[in-house]
Design a protein around this motif. Structure first.
Motif, PDB file in Angstrom:
ATOM      1  N   GLY A   4      59.055  30.273  89.728  1.00 17.86           N
ATOM      2  CA  GLY A   4      60.484  30.359  89.972  1.00 17.86           C
ATOM      3  C   GLY A   4      61.102  29.204  90.728  1.00 17.86           C
ATOM      4  N   TYR A   5      60.327  28.160  91.025  1.00 16.78           N
ATOM      5  CA  TYR A   5      60.862  27.005  91.738  1.00 16.78           C
ATOM      6  C   TYR A   5      61.452  26.001  90.743  1.00 16.78           C
ATOM      7  CZ  TYR A   5      58.176  29.003  95.556  1.00 16.78           C
ATOM      8  OH  TYR A   5      57.668  29.862  96.505  1.00 16.78           O
ATOM      9  N   ARG A   6      62.496  25.308  91.167  1.00 15.72           N
ATOM     10  CA  ARG A   6      63.161  24.361  90.281  1.00 15.72           C
ATOM     11  C   ARG A   6      63.340  23.004  90.965  1.00 15.72           C
ATOM     12  NH1 ARG A   6      61.551  27.616  87.558  1.00 15.72           N
ATOM     13  NH2 ARG A   6      62.599  29.021  86.082  1.00 15.72           N
ATOM     14  N   PRO A   7      62.267  22.236  91.077  1.00  8.19           N
ATOM     15  CA  PRO A   7      62.437  20.868  91.570  1.00  8.19           C
ATOM     16  C   PRO A   7      63.285  20.088  90.568  1.00  8.19           C
ATOM     17  CG  PRO A   7      60.233  21.186  90.675  1.00  8.19           C
ATOM     18  CD  PRO A   7      60.881  22.538  90.683  1.00  8.19           C
ATOM     19  N   SER A   8      64.064  19.147  91.041  1.00 16.06           N
ATOM     20  CA  SER A   8      64.879  18.382  90.105  1.00 16.06           C
ATOM     21  C   SER A   8      64.014  17.474  89.242  1.00 16.06           C
ATOM     22  CB  SER A   8      65.928  17.561  90.853  1.00 16.06           C
ATOM     23  OG  SER A   8      65.328  16.685  91.780  1.00 16.06           O
ATOM     24  N   VAL A   9      62.934  16.956  89.809  1.00 17.89           N
ATOM     25  CA  VAL A   9      61.995  16.123  89.066  1.00 17.89           C
ATOM     26  C   VAL A   9      60.615  16.763  89.151  1.00 17.89           C
ATOM     27  CG1 VAL A   9      60.913  13.850  88.894  1.00 17.89           C
ATOM     28  CG2 VAL A   9      63.318  14.041  89.566  1.00 17.89           C
ATOM     29  N   ALA A  10      59.969  16.895  88.006  1.00 15.56           N
ATOM     30  CA  ALA A  10      58.612  17.455  87.945  1.00 15.56           C
ATOM     31  C   ALA A  10      57.898  16.757  86.799  1.00 15.56           C
ATOM     32  CB  ALA A  10      58.660  18.963  87.723  1.00 15.56           C
ATOM     33  N   ARG A  11      56.966  15.863  87.120  1.00 16.99           N
ATOM     34  CA  ARG A  11      56.363  15.013  86.093  1.00 16.99           C
ATOM     35  C   ARG A  11      54.870  14.836  86.325  1.00 16.99           C
ATOM     36  NH1 ARG A  11      60.068   9.883  84.494  1.00 16.99           N
ATOM     37  NH2 ARG A  11      62.013  10.979  84.082  1.00 16.99           N
ATOM     38  N   THR A  12      54.152  14.686  85.213  1.00 18.54           N
ATOM     39  CA  THR A  12      52.756  14.258  85.297  1.00 18.54           C
ATOM     40  C   THR A  12      52.527  13.149  84.284  1.00 18.54           C
ATOM     41  OG1 THR A  12      50.462  14.999  85.342  1.00 18.54           O
ATOM     42  CG2 THR A  12      51.865  15.964  83.649  1.00 18.54           C
ATOM     43  N   TYR A  13      51.812  12.106  84.705  1.00 20.19           N
ATOM     44  CA  TYR A  13      51.570  10.916  83.889  1.00 20.19           C
ATOM     45  C   TYR A  13      50.086  10.756  83.597  1.00 20.19           C
ATOM     46  CZ  TYR A  13      56.313   9.159  84.796  1.00 20.19           C
ATOM     47  OH  TYR A  13      57.674   9.004  84.856  1.00 20.19           O
ATOM     48  N   SER A  14      49.763  10.376  82.364  1.00 25.79           N
ATOM     49  CA  SER A  14      48.391  10.030  82.042  1.00 25.79           C
ATOM     50  C   SER A  14      47.999   8.746  82.771  1.00 25.79           C
ATOM     51  CB  SER A  14      48.233   9.830  80.531  1.00 25.79           C
ATOM     52  OG  SER A  14      48.903   8.642  80.123  1.00 25.79           O
ATOM     53  N   GLU A  15      46.712   8.455  82.797  1.00 32.06           N
ATOM     54  CA  GLU A  15      46.237   7.255  83.494  1.00 32.06           C
ATOM     55  C   GLU A  15      46.916   5.992  82.963  1.00 32.06           C
ATOM     56  OE1 GLU A  15      42.024   7.044  83.224  1.00 32.06           O
ATOM     57  OE2 GLU A  15      41.678   8.992  84.167  1.00 32.06           O
ATOM     58  N   GLU A  16      46.992   5.886  81.627  1.00 35.30           N
ATOM     59  CA  GLU A  16      47.548   4.674  81.025  1.00 35.30           C
ATOM     60  C   GLU A  16      49.029   4.527  81.335  1.00 35.30           C
ATOM     61  OE1 GLU A  16      45.903   7.031  79.542  1.00 35.30           O
ATOM     62  OE2 GLU A  16      44.179   6.255  78.456  1.00 35.30           O
ATOM     63  N   ASP A  17      49.765   5.624  81.220  1.00 33.43           N
ATOM     64  CA  ASP A  17      51.202   5.569  81.479  1.00 33.43           C
ATOM     65  C   ASP A  17      51.478   5.352  82.972  1.00 33.43           C
ATOM     66  OD1 ASP A  17      53.835   5.551  80.770  1.00 33.43           O
ATOM     67  OD2 ASP A  17      54.018   7.700  80.431  1.00 33.43           O
ATOM     68  N   ALA A  18      50.640   5.963  83.813  1.00 32.19           N
ATOM     69  CA  ALA A  18      50.806   5.782  85.267  1.00 32.19           C
ATOM     70  C   ALA A  18      50.615   4.327  85.667  1.00 32.19           C
ATOM     71  CB  ALA A  18      49.803   6.660  86.012  1.00 32.19           C
ATOM     72  N   LYS A  19      49.746   3.630  84.968  1.00 36.94           N
ATOM     73  CA  LYS A  19      49.464   2.238  85.308  1.00 36.94           C
ATOM     74  C   LYS A  19      50.707   1.370  85.206  1.00 36.94           C
ATOM     75  CE  LYS A  19      46.341  -1.582  84.159  1.00 36.94           C
ATOM     76  NZ  LYS A  19      45.216  -2.028  83.285  1.00 36.94           N
ATOM     77  N   GLN A  20      51.567   1.637  84.213  1.00 38.58           N
ATOM     78  CA  GLN A  20      52.750   0.788  84.063  1.00 38.58           C
ATOM     79  C   GLN A  20      53.923   1.250  84.927  1.00 38.58           C
ATOM     80  OE1 GLN A  20      54.116   0.644  80.016  1.00 38.58           O
ATOM     81  NE2 GLN A  20      54.673   2.794  79.911  1.00 38.58           N
ATOM     82  N   HIS A  21      53.902   2.499  85.362  1.00 39.96           N
ATOM     83  CA  HIS A  21      54.981   2.999  86.213  1.00 39.96           C
ATOM     84  C   HIS A  21      54.653   2.882  87.706  1.00 39.96           C
ATOM     85  CE1 HIS A  21      57.898   4.730  83.401  1.00 39.96           C
ATOM     86  NE2 HIS A  21      56.869   5.004  82.635  1.00 39.96           N
ATOM     87  N   PHE A  22      53.382   3.096  88.042  1.00 34.97           N
ATOM     88  CA  PHE A  22      52.983   3.185  89.449  1.00 34.97           C
ATOM     89  C   PHE A  22      51.873   2.185  89.756  1.00 34.97           C
ATOM     90  CE2 PHE A  22      54.139   7.454  87.840  1.00 34.97           C
ATOM     91  CZ  PHE A  22      55.325   7.639  88.538  1.00 34.97           C
ATOM     92  N   TYR A  23      52.059   0.962  89.289  1.00 33.81           N
ATOM     93  CA  TYR A  23      51.030  -0.063  89.449  1.00 33.81           C
ATOM     94  C   TYR A  23      50.694  -0.320  90.912  1.00 33.81           C
ATOM     95  CZ  TYR A  23      55.260  -2.787  90.271  1.00 33.81           C
ATOM     96  OH  TYR A  23      56.471  -3.229  90.759  1.00 33.81           O
ATOM     97  N   HIS A  24      51.627  -0.001  91.826  1.00 29.16           N
ATOM     98  CA  HIS A  24      51.418  -0.298  93.236  1.00 29.16           C
ATOM     99  C   HIS A  24      50.584   0.752  93.961  1.00 29.16           C
ATOM    100  CE1 HIS A  24      55.017   2.011  92.524  1.00 29.16           C
ATOM    101  NE2 HIS A  24      55.299   2.192  93.792  1.00 29.16           N
ATOM    102  N   HIS A  58      48.570   3.587  91.759  1.00 27.87           N
ATOM    103  CA  HIS A  58      47.943   4.591  90.880  1.00 27.87           C
ATOM    104  C   HIS A  58      46.413   4.637  90.973  1.00 27.87           C
ATOM    105  CE1 HIS A  58      46.232   2.044  87.608  1.00 27.87           C
ATOM    106  NE2 HIS A  58      47.080   1.176  88.114  1.00 27.87           N
ATOM    107  N   GLU A  59      45.769   3.532  91.322  1.00 31.41           N
ATOM    108  CA  GLU A  59      44.309   3.469  91.512  1.00 31.41           C
ATOM    109  C   GLU A  59      43.533   3.950  90.294  1.00 31.41           C
ATOM    110  OE1 GLU A  59      43.071   5.342  95.154  1.00 31.41           O
ATOM    111  OE2 GLU A  59      44.728   4.470  96.320  1.00 31.41           O
TER     112      GLU A  59
END
Length: 494
Positions: free
Chosen positions: A253-273, A275-276
């Motif tokens: 029942g919770y409604r965060p405005s943003v709720a996301r999960t990224y695969s390893e490959e996609d995380a690398k280009q978004h969270f390069y700083h 993601h490890e």
């Protein structure tokens, strides 16, 4: 009917400034961002429209549609130019692009009744800039926010990055005005809810310019609490863990405005700083402080429940910084185009689908495995992954992202790269009962699967087209499959 005759006729009810026949602008109007690389390389082979016209009110739209309907001139409604599925691409020799540039009035901001009325050409960012000083927000924030216009947002069933809290455009739309090909102007009144038959908003909403032209919309607005925002980020073992945590939060029942999960490959280009080499899970909670605190507790409880899949929590400032730089501007689009002119490296493509919680991970892994093992040019792919970014009580979406180096002529890019990859994604999604298009729409390049997407309910779509556009002048080839358009899709070339 020839183009000169069309232009002569238009001059009888539009001023010269409202009729654009500039060759560069007409070339740009041949296709949308679906063929951005081919456009940049000047090899788009679809016809240029006869003209781009700029009506200033619903009555001028009415005259234009009546004329086109009587003379079998194809019409492409356009607002914002951020379409990505070929919905703005032209497949006819005689076509008018009716652009919303002059439909640019913010009609009314009504903070007591929590709604705003705007013409179709009003940019989303412009309305947001008017609302923020008043303490309100539109709640709608696609990456195209700085340039997207409301007519296009409603016509494509747009969704924004805060959708888990505020919903998609279908949850925000109150009423609208639209014009049909026979010139009839319909106005759907602004009420909070009604049970007066089927919800007729949905005839216009999502029609992608294939049934009518939207001229004005009224949307909900929301109180804005920027000081209460909280950000959460986690490195996680895999996509499965992220999906399970997302489900736990939303199902409780919770409604965060943003709720996301990224695969390893996609995380690398978004969270390069940070993601490890791991997958990434992020949340943002906003609203009244009590709701934000409760939502944060719900997020933390869900993370604790699946702690075996959580590698570590990351500094919330890293998530906040990333999110504050997520939207792109017109300058970004111009830079992207110049980069394609100068280089042969593609920035990548996306295909977004949706399904229930149980099915989404199956679709994700089936798609990735098939692309890696069956796509003939898999060696040219430089990134293949995806993320879930819009969740509901009964399911979520998957936004597949793939980058590749183009080792072919620019005009062959779609045929050799994007379309085969998208075909695999659509096939695996439909096979397991998901939807092939979560929010980008069908356009012209998923229309070959429209009937399979809807099954027996396709009957209803066909009847709408027959009833509202019997002469077939509205955005030929969009949503509804048209055999004549296949030559432009280049699907028959080997």
């Amino acid at each position: 009917m020839d183009n000169q005759k069309i232009l002569s006729d238009l001059s009888k009810f539009l001023t010269p400034e409202q009729i654009n026949t500039n060759a560069d602008d007409l070339y740009d109007a041949r296709a949308d961002r679906y063929k951005k690389y081919a456009k940049a390389k000047k090899v788009v082979d679809t016809p240029s429209p006869t003209a781009i016209v700029y009506p200033k009110d619903a009555e001028e739209v009415q005259k234009l549609l009546e004329y086109c309907n009587a003379n079998q001139v194809n019409v492409i409604p356009r607002a914002g130019k951020t379409a990505t599925e070929g919905g703005l691409e032209n497949w006819k020799e005689h076509t008018l692009v009716i652009d919303c540039k002059n439909l640019d009035k913010i009609v009314k901001i009504d903070t007591y009744n929590m709604q705003a009325t705007v013409q179709a050409g009003v940019q989303l960012q412009r309305l947001e800039d008017e609302l923020r000083p008043l303490g309100y927000t539109a709640g709608h924030s696609p990456q195209s926010k700085p340039v997207a216009q409301y007519g296009g947002l409603v016509a494509t069933r747009s969704i924004g990055q805060f959708s888990t809290l505020y919903g998609g455009i279908e949850d925000m739309l109150v009423g609208l005005e639209c014009v049909f090909p026979d010139g009839h102007i319909s106005r759907i009144k602004n009420v909070s809810r009604r049970a007066g038959g089927p919800d007729i908003r949905h005839i216009a909403m999502g029609n992608e310019g294939s049934l009518c032209f939207i001229t004005e919309v009224t949307v909900k607005i929301f109180k804005y609490y920027p000081d209460n925002n909280k950000f959460y980020g986690y490195l996680i073992k895999d996509v499965d863990t992220g999906i399970k945590v997302l489900r736990e939060v939303v199902a409780n029942g919770y409604r965060p405005s943003v709720a996301r999960t990224y695969s390893e490959e996609d995380a690398k280009q978004h969270f390069y700083h940070f993601h490890e080499g791991k997958s990434v899970l992020i949340f943002m909670a906003e609203g009244p402080l009590g709701i934000v605190n409760a939502t944060g507790e719900g997020i933390e409880a869900a993370v604790e429940k699946f702690k075996d899949g959580i590698v570590k929590q990351v500094d919330s400032k890293l998530i906040e910084t990333w999110f504050n730089h997520l939207n792109w501007s017109q300058q970004d689009l111009d830079d992207e185009r110049q980069g394609m002119i100068d280089n042969d490296k593609h920035d990548g493509f996306t295909t977004e689908i949706s399904a229930d919680w149980e099915t989404i991970p199956k679709i994700y892994y089936n798609v990735v495995n098939r692309i890696r093992n069956e796509f003939p040019r898999a060696k040219d792919i430089t990134m293949l992954g995806g993320h879930s970014s819009h969740s509901y009580i009964n399911g979520t979406n998957m936004y597949f992202v793939y980058n590749y180096d183009i080792k072919a002529e620019p005009e062959d890019e779609m045929r050799l790269y994007h379309h085969p990859i998208q075909t695999i994604i659509v096939e695996e999604t439909l096979k397991l009962g998901g939807s092939m298009c979560h929010h980008h729409g069908i356009g012209k390049y998923r229309n070959q699967w429209t009937e399979e997407e809807h099954g027996s309910a396709y009957y209803m779509l066909e009847k709408l087209k027959a009833a509202f556009d019997p002469n077939g002048i509205m955005n030929f080839g969009t949503i509804f499959p048209q055999a004549e358009g296949v030559k432009y899709q280049q699907l028959d070339k080997q």
